[in-house]
Design a protein around this motif. Structure first.
Motif, PDB file in Angstrom:
ATOM      1  N   GLN A   1     -20.585 -98.454  43.402  1.00  0.00           N
ATOM      2  CA  GLN A   1     -19.557 -98.027  42.457  1.00  0.00           C
ATOM      3  C   GLN A   1     -20.182 -97.647  41.122  1.00  0.00           C
ATOM      4  N   THR A   2     -19.730 -96.529  40.550  1.00  0.00           N
ATOM      5  CA  THR A   2     -20.040 -96.166  39.169  1.00  0.00           C
ATOM      6  C   THR A   2     -18.714 -95.905  38.456  1.00  0.00           C
ATOM      7  N   LYS A   3     -18.755 -95.944  37.132  1.00  0.00           N
ATOM      8  CA  LYS A   3     -17.542 -95.690  36.357  1.00  0.00           C
ATOM      9  C   LYS A   3     -17.825 -94.632  35.290  1.00  0.00           C
ATOM     10  N   LEU A   4     -16.866 -93.729  35.123  1.00  0.00           N
ATOM     11  CA  LEU A   4     -16.946 -92.706  34.083  1.00  0.00           C
ATOM     12  C   LEU A   4     -15.994 -93.088  32.957  1.00  0.00           C
ATOM     13  N   VAL A   5     -16.526 -93.186  31.738  1.00  0.00           N
ATOM     14  CA  VAL A   5     -15.697 -93.494  30.576  1.00  0.00           C
ATOM     15  C   VAL A   5     -15.874 -92.386  29.545  1.00  0.00           C
TER      16      VAL A   5
ATOM     17  N   THR B   1     -27.427-105.903  35.317  1.00  0.00           N
ATOM     18  CA  THR B   1     -27.769-104.991  34.224  1.00  0.00           C
ATOM     19  C   THR B   1     -26.958-103.712  34.378  1.00  0.00           C
ATOM     20  N   LEU B   2     -26.738-103.022  33.270  1.00  0.00           N
ATOM     21  CA  LEU B   2     -26.008-101.758  33.262  1.00  0.00           C
ATOM     22  C   LEU B   2     -26.881-100.657  32.692  1.00  0.00           C
ATOM     23  N   VAL B   3     -26.723 -99.467  33.226  1.00  0.00           N
ATOM     24  CA  VAL B   3     -27.327 -98.261  32.664  1.00  0.00           C
ATOM     25  C   VAL B   3     -26.185 -97.335  32.263  1.00  0.00           C
TER      26      VAL B   3
ATOM     27  N   SER C   1     -19.825-105.066  46.289  1.00  0.00           N
ATOM     28  CA  SER C   1     -19.740-105.478  44.885  1.00  0.00           C
ATOM     29  C   SER C   1     -18.847-104.513  44.102  1.00  0.00           C
ATOM     30  N   ILE C   2     -18.322-105.001  42.985  1.00  0.00           N
ATOM     31  CA  ILE C   2     -17.278-104.274  42.251  1.00  0.00           C
ATOM     32  C   ILE C   2     -17.686-104.072  40.796  1.00  0.00           C
ATOM     33  N   VAL C   3     -17.463-102.839  40.306  1.00  0.00           N
ATOM     34  CA  VAL C   3     -17.596-102.524  38.880  1.00  0.00           C
ATOM     35  C   VAL C   3     -16.206-102.161  38.382  1.00  0.00           C
ATOM     36  N   ALA C   4     -15.725-102.836  37.346  1.00  0.00           N
ATOM     37  CA  ALA C   4     -14.368-102.604  36.840  1.00  0.00           C
ATOM     38  C   ALA C   4     -14.399-102.402  35.330  1.00  0.00           C
ATOM     39  N   ILE C   5     -13.465-101.590  34.825  1.00  0.00           N
ATOM     40  CA  ILE C   5     -13.318-101.368  33.381  1.00  0.00           C
ATOM     41  C   ILE C   5     -11.858-101.580  33.010  1.00  0.00           C
ATOM     42  N   ASN C   6     -11.623-101.978  31.741  1.00  0.00           N
ATOM     43  CA  ASN C   6     -10.241-102.235  31.335  1.00  0.00           C
ATOM     44  C   ASN C   6      -9.492-100.945  31.037  1.00  0.00           C
ATOM     45  N   HIS C   7     -10.190 -99.909  30.593  1.00  0.00           N
ATOM     46  CA  HIS C   7      -9.596 -98.590  30.432  1.00  0.00           C
ATOM     47  C   HIS C   7     -10.721 -97.559  30.366  1.00  0.00           C
TER      48      HIS C   7
END
Length: 245
Positions: free
Chosen positions: A130-134, A82-84, A44-50
């Motif tokens: 996958q996790t994302k750092l913003v 869901t997102l944390v 599975s994929i977690v994506a962000i636009n920026h």
């Protein structure tokens, strides 16, 4: 005799299985439907636009999409996502979502606090690998805030026991941490003397710290702090400066 076979598929959808044996006429099974497997954490994929955005009350957002997939890479429609999000003072919309036919659920994230945040997603009850750092960064300088109040009382002619510190912040109170050039001027209001010591301080990482301010007259004063372009901020109700000796 009877013959058997095991049918497996990696792609979802429908298929017709045709069996043939020797000179016998082929036979069809009819439609066979292959459905997705359970959500797979690694596929599975977690994506962000920026990865970076300016703080706001919702007008500036980071878009997040989560695509739920099974181990074969097939989308899993209908999965609850869901997102944390770590940190504080942010707004996530919606709070949870349902994956569409492509297996994707979309979210937006805004924040009034300038900080880095980690996004972790769960789909179909499975925490995704996958996790994302913003990172949310401060807005434009908006006002001055007194970080450390000067002493409430002092002895005339002696350096204040507690020296003031003043921050430059945005509209949400975030420190303008990359300001290292502005100057802040301290003045005394209410007495007849001039504030003593180094009354002009250079901003460093968004803060100005004074070190040797004093006042030579026994009088009740207010300290005012100013910098070009922003409204002054004052230390109100400073107790009378007590005469030395």
């Amino acid at each position: 005799g009877n013959k058997s076979a095991v049918f497996t598929g990696r792609l979802v959808g429908t298929a017709v299985i045709r069996a043939a044996y020797g000179s016998l006429a082929p036979g069809n099974t009819g439609l066979v439907t292959v459905t997705p497997g359970p959500v797979d954490a690694g596929s599975s994929i977690v994506a962000i636009n920026h990865s970076s955005e300016t703080v706001s009350s919702g007008s500036k957002v980071i878009s997040i999409s989560v695509t739920a997939k099974d181990a074969a890479g097939n989308p899993v429609p209908g999965a609850i996502v869901t997102l944390v999000v770590t940190g504080s003072s942010h707004s996530l919309s919606p709070s949870s979502g349902t994956a569409d036919e492509g297996g994707t659920a979309a979210f937006t994230l805004s924040s009034t606090k300038a900080e880095s945040k980690t996004i972790t997603a769960t789909a179909g009850g499975v925490t995704l690998a996958q996790t994302k750092l913003v990172t949310f960064v401060h807005d434009a300088a908006s006002r001055l805030e007194i970080k450390t109040q000067p002493s409430a009382a002092a002895i005339a002619g002696e350096v204040f026991t507690r020296q003031p510190a003043v921050d430059i912040v945005d509209q949400f109170g975030n420190l303008i941490s990359d300001d290292n050039t502005s100057h802040l001027v301290a003045t005394a209001i209410g007495g007849s003397q001039v504030l003593q010591g180094t009354a002009t301080a250079t901003i460093a990482s968004g803060s100005a710290v004074f070190s040797n301010l004093s006042y030579n007259e026994a009088a009740s004063i207010t300290l005012s702090f100013t910098t070009p372009g922003l409204a002054p901020v004052v230390r109100k109700a400073m107790a009378p400066v007590v005469s030395g000796g």
